[in-house]
Design a protein around this motif. Structure first.
Motif, PDB file in Angstrom:
ATOM      1  N   ALA A 214      -5.647  11.371   7.467  1.00  0.00           N
ATOM      2  CA  ALA A 214      -5.379  12.654   7.932  1.00  0.00           C
ATOM      3  C   ALA A 214      -5.384  13.610   7.003  1.00  0.00           C
ATOM      4  O   ALA A 214      -5.729  15.133   7.302  1.00  0.00           O
ATOM      5  CB  ALA A 214      -3.760  12.546   8.483  1.00  0.00           C
ATOM      6  N   ALA A 215      -5.173  13.373   5.762  1.00  0.00           N
ATOM      7  CA  ALA A 215      -5.329  14.329   4.475  1.00  0.00           C
ATOM      8  C   ALA A 215      -6.571  14.371   3.885  1.00  0.00           C
ATOM      9  O   ALA A 215      -6.811  15.260   3.279  1.00  0.00           O
ATOM     10  CB  ALA A 215      -4.070  13.931   3.541  1.00  0.00           C
ATOM     11  N   ASP A 216      -7.544  13.081   4.348  1.00  0.00           N
ATOM     12  CA  ASP A 216      -8.579  13.077   3.564  1.00  0.00           C
ATOM     13  C   ASP A 216      -8.604  13.122   2.195  1.00  0.00           C
ATOM     14  O   ASP A 216      -9.294  13.842   1.359  1.00  0.00           O
ATOM     15  CB  ASP A 216      -9.804  14.380   4.052  1.00  0.00           C
ATOM     16  N   SER A 217      -7.750  12.420   1.815  1.00  0.00           N
ATOM     17  CA  SER A 217      -7.160  12.031   0.487  1.00  0.00           C
ATOM     18  C   SER A 217      -7.186  10.408  -0.082  1.00  0.00           C
ATOM     19  O   SER A 217      -6.224  10.352   0.685  1.00  0.00           O
ATOM     20  CB  SER A 217      -6.241  13.039   0.044  1.00  0.00           C
ATOM     21  N   TYR A 218      -7.693  10.123  -0.664  1.00  0.00           N
ATOM     22  CA  TYR A 218      -7.810   8.490  -1.040  1.00  0.00           C
ATOM     23  C   TYR A 218      -7.307   8.411  -2.231  1.00  0.00           C
ATOM     24  O   TYR A 218      -7.515   7.129  -2.793  1.00  0.00           O
ATOM     25  CB  TYR A 218      -9.136   7.871  -0.309  1.00  0.00           C
ATOM     26  N   ASN A 219      -6.621   9.174  -3.139  1.00  0.00           N
ATOM     27  CA  ASN A 219      -6.335   8.883  -4.404  1.00  0.00           C
ATOM     28  C   ASN A 219      -5.242   7.498  -4.361  1.00  0.00           C
ATOM     29  O   ASN A 219      -4.008   7.766  -3.956  1.00  0.00           O
ATOM     30  CB  ASN A 219      -5.719  10.253  -5.001  1.00  0.00           C
ATOM     31  N   GLY A 220      -5.558   6.664  -5.105  1.00  0.00           N
ATOM     32  CA  GLY A 220      -4.776   5.516  -5.216  1.00  0.00           C
ATOM     33  C   GLY A 220      -4.708   4.625  -4.139  1.00  0.00           C
ATOM     34  O   GLY A 220      -3.615   3.770  -4.117  1.00  0.00           O
ATOM     35  N   LEU A 221      -5.333   4.677  -2.945  1.00  0.00           N
ATOM     36  CA  LEU A 221      -5.195   3.955  -1.889  1.00  0.00           C
ATOM     37  C   LEU A 221      -5.194   2.555  -2.214  1.00  0.00           C
ATOM     38  O   LEU A 221      -4.544   1.621  -1.346  1.00  0.00           O
ATOM     39  CB  LEU A 221      -6.172   4.350  -0.879  1.00  0.00           C
ATOM     40  N   TRP A 222      -5.787   1.998  -3.121  1.00  0.00           N
ATOM     41  CA  TRP A 222      -5.865   0.619  -3.258  1.00  0.00           C
ATOM     42  C   TRP A 222      -4.470   0.188  -3.609  1.00  0.00           C
ATOM     43  O   TRP A 222      -4.343  -1.078  -3.178  1.00  0.00           O
ATOM     44  CB  TRP A 222      -6.784   0.318  -4.411  1.00  0.00           C
ATOM     45  N   VAL A 223      -3.440   0.834  -4.241  1.00  0.00           N
ATOM     46  CA  VAL A 223      -2.279   0.410  -4.496  1.00  0.00           C
ATOM     47  C   VAL A 223      -1.518   0.017  -3.342  1.00  0.00           C
ATOM     48  O   VAL A 223      -0.967  -1.211  -3.442  1.00  0.00           O
ATOM     49  CB  VAL A 223      -1.568   1.532  -5.374  1.00  0.00           C
ATOM     50  N   TYR A 224      -1.549   0.567  -2.309  1.00  0.00           N
ATOM     51  CA  TYR A 224      -0.871   0.392  -0.945  1.00  0.00           C
ATOM     52  C   TYR A 224      -1.582  -0.771  -0.241  1.00  0.00           C
ATOM     53  O   TYR A 224      -1.017  -1.300   0.485  1.00  0.00           O
ATOM     54  CB  TYR A 224      -0.660   1.622  -0.283  1.00  0.00           C
ATOM     55  N   PHE A 225      -2.879  -1.096  -0.460  1.00  0.00           N
ATOM     56  CA  PHE A 225      -3.668  -2.218   0.241  1.00  0.00           C
ATOM     57  C   PHE A 225      -3.228  -3.511  -0.607  1.00  0.00           C
ATOM     58  O   PHE A 225      -3.580  -4.441  -0.114  1.00  0.00           O
ATOM     59  CB  PHE A 225      -5.023  -1.905   0.223  1.00  0.00           C
ATOM     60  N   ALA A 226      -2.762  -3.392  -1.890  1.00  0.00           N
ATOM     61  CA  ALA A 226      -2.841  -4.500  -2.669  1.00  0.00           C
ATOM     62  C   ALA A 226      -1.397  -4.955  -2.839  1.00  0.00           C
ATOM     63  O   ALA A 226      -0.847  -6.011  -2.700  1.00  0.00           O
ATOM     64  CB  ALA A 226      -3.570  -4.183  -4.270  1.00  0.00           C
ATOM     65  N   ALA A 227      -0.472  -4.015  -3.418  1.00  0.00           N
ATOM     66  CA  ALA A 227       0.834  -4.282  -3.649  1.00  0.00           C
ATOM     67  C   ALA A 227       1.726  -4.855  -2.571  1.00  0.00           C
ATOM     68  O   ALA A 227       2.473  -5.971  -2.817  1.00  0.00           O
ATOM     69  CB  ALA A 227       1.536  -3.001  -4.222  1.00  0.00           C
ATOM     70  N   PRO A 228       2.055  -4.020  -1.609  1.00  0.00           N
ATOM     71  CA  PRO A 228       2.742  -4.891  -0.361  1.00  0.00           C
ATOM     72  C   PRO A 228       2.202  -6.183   0.005  1.00  0.00           C
ATOM     73  O   PRO A 228       3.049  -7.176  -0.014  1.00  0.00           O
ATOM     74  CB  PRO A 228       2.630  -3.690   0.749  1.00  0.00           C
ATOM     75  N   PRO A 229       1.001  -6.464   0.411  1.00  0.00           N
ATOM     76  CA  PRO A 229       0.668  -7.766   0.537  1.00  0.00           C
ATOM     77  C   PRO A 229       0.993  -8.828  -0.233  1.00  0.00           C
ATOM     78  O   PRO A 229       1.550  -9.897  -0.038  1.00  0.00           O
ATOM     79  CB  PRO A 229      -0.900  -7.734   1.072  1.00  0.00           C
ATOM     80  N   LEU A 230       0.602  -8.576  -1.442  1.00  0.00           N
ATOM     81  CA  LEU A 230       0.804  -9.679  -2.574  1.00  0.00           C
ATOM     82  C   LEU A 230       2.308  -9.979  -2.716  1.00  0.00           C
ATOM     83  O   LEU A 230       2.758 -11.013  -3.044  1.00  0.00           O
ATOM     84  CB  LEU A 230       0.162  -8.834  -3.957  1.00  0.00           C
ATOM     85  N   ALA A 231       2.960  -8.689  -2.769  1.00  0.00           N
ATOM     86  CA  ALA A 231       4.452  -8.928  -3.153  1.00  0.00           C
ATOM     87  C   ALA A 231       5.147  -9.696  -1.937  1.00  0.00           C
ATOM     88  O   ALA A 231       6.085 -10.841  -2.211  1.00  0.00           O
ATOM     89  CB  ALA A 231       5.241  -7.539  -3.074  1.00  0.00           C
ATOM     90  N   MET A 232       4.591  -9.417  -0.662  1.00  0.00           N
ATOM     91  CA  MET A 232       5.363 -10.086   0.369  1.00  0.00           C
ATOM     92  C   MET A 232       4.913 -11.643   0.506  1.00  0.00           C
ATOM     93  O   MET A 232       5.616 -12.440   0.870  1.00  0.00           O
ATOM     94  CB  MET A 232       4.993  -9.286   1.671  1.00  0.00           C
ATOM     95  N   TRP A 233       3.560 -11.710   0.192  1.00  0.00           N
ATOM     96  CA  TRP A 233       3.237 -13.258  -0.090  1.00  0.00           C
ATOM     97  C   TRP A 233       3.826 -13.898  -0.881  1.00  0.00           C
ATOM     98  O   TRP A 233       4.426 -15.184  -0.827  1.00  0.00           O
ATOM     99  CB  TRP A 233       1.641 -13.263  -0.284  1.00  0.00           C
ATOM    100  N   LEU A 234       4.037 -13.581  -2.128  1.00  0.00           N
ATOM    101  CA  LEU A 234       4.940 -14.130  -3.311  1.00  0.00           C
ATOM    102  C   LEU A 234       6.297 -14.345  -2.733  1.00  0.00           C
ATOM    103  O   LEU A 234       6.770 -15.492  -2.883  1.00  0.00           O
ATOM    104  CB  LEU A 234       4.541 -13.236  -4.784  1.00  0.00           C
TER     105      LEU A 234
END
Length: 276
Positions: A214-234
């Motif tokens: 919506a914002a057409d802004s993808y700064n640091g989007l990788w953080v939100y694709f990596a951290a929550p799934p990894l943390a919940m998996w652990l």
């Protein structure tokens, strides 16, 4: 049967559950956007009633989002699908064998679709109100500092890890399983109040992707694709390793009855069985 066969065979059987997941995240994104506009926009009709201190404004928003989460978890549609509304949560339940692989994929696709649709609709309907710098499409991004992405990753990892531990502990408890939605809502309020300045408080890859589009802004989007799934998996791995209490009955955040029962009649249960 091949995975493709099982994948497409699941759609006519569980389409209502997938639709519920899409609607759940759409409702969450919509409420988050509207509430942020009301609390943060300088021309909001509530502007004269909103505290000037950022911490108090975030506390107001967090308190309101408690009701949003609880309404999703305990709604008939939330009970139908389990009210995951988060790919990281769905993947954790898949790891526990409570959601089959085809259902998990459909859940994630539905969550992405619902979140993106809601964010784009808010952008279309609210226009400048949603785009105002004080609201900024409710996008989640790291701080624009040298260590901003790393700090956001650690913050997202920590809050996601704790959320999944609380979710698993309550769902495994005969006493607290029916209150899981309230525990999650309370955690969300605390996170919004105190953690959001660090990472935007996402916990959810689909929610972050939706607002980024919506914002057409993808700064640091990788953080939100990596951290929550990894943390919940652990969190799930460690919980299975050290917890020896009551077994987890199903993947429904509103809780289930004992044994193999669910809040639904035979043939209407949300998908919570592993692949054979």
């Amino acid at each position: 049967m091949s995975f493709a066969g099982r994948f497409f065979a699941a759609l006519p059987r569980h389409w209502a559950h997938y639709l519920a997941e899409a609607a759940g995240l759409a409702f969450f994104v919509t409420c988050a956007g509207l509430l942020t506009v009301l609390v943060e926009h300088p021309n909001s009709p509530l502007a004269s009633y909103v505290p000037t201190a950022p911490l108090l404004r975030r506390a107001m928003l967090g308190g309101a989002m408690v009701l949003v989460i609880v309404s999703i978890v305990y709604s008939p549609w939330g009970k139908r699908s389990g009210a995951h509304i988060n790919p990281a949560v769905t993947l954790a339940f898949w790891q526990l064998g409570k959601v089959s692989t085809p259902d998990a994929v459909w859940y994630v696709l539905a969550q992405m679709t619902g979140g993106i649709g809601a964010a784009l609709l808010l952008r279309t309907v609210l226009g400048e109100w949603y785009a105002h710098p004080a609201v900024d499409f409710t996008v989640t991004q790291p701080k624009t500092t040298a260590m901003g992405p790393e700090l956001a990753f650690l913050a997202e990892f920590g809050i996601s890890f704790l959320l999944m531990l609380v979710l698993l502990m309550t769902l495994h408890s005969e006493r607290f399983k029916k209150l899981t939605g309230w525990f999650l809502g309370g955690l969300l309020a605390v996170y919004i109040t105190f953690e959001s300045p660090l990472s935007g408080m996402s916990l959810n890859p689909a929610r972050s992707l939706a607002t980024a589009l919506a914002a057409d802004s993808y700064n640091g989007l990788w953080v939100y694709f990596a951290a929550p799934p990894l943390a919940m998996w652990l969190a799930t791995v460690l919980f299975r390793r050290f917890y020896h209490g009551e077994d987890l009955d199903c993947a429904i955040l509103a809780g289930c009855g004992p044994g193999t029962s669910s809040p639904f009649t035979a043939g209407e249960e949300p998908p919570h069985y592993p692949d054979e």
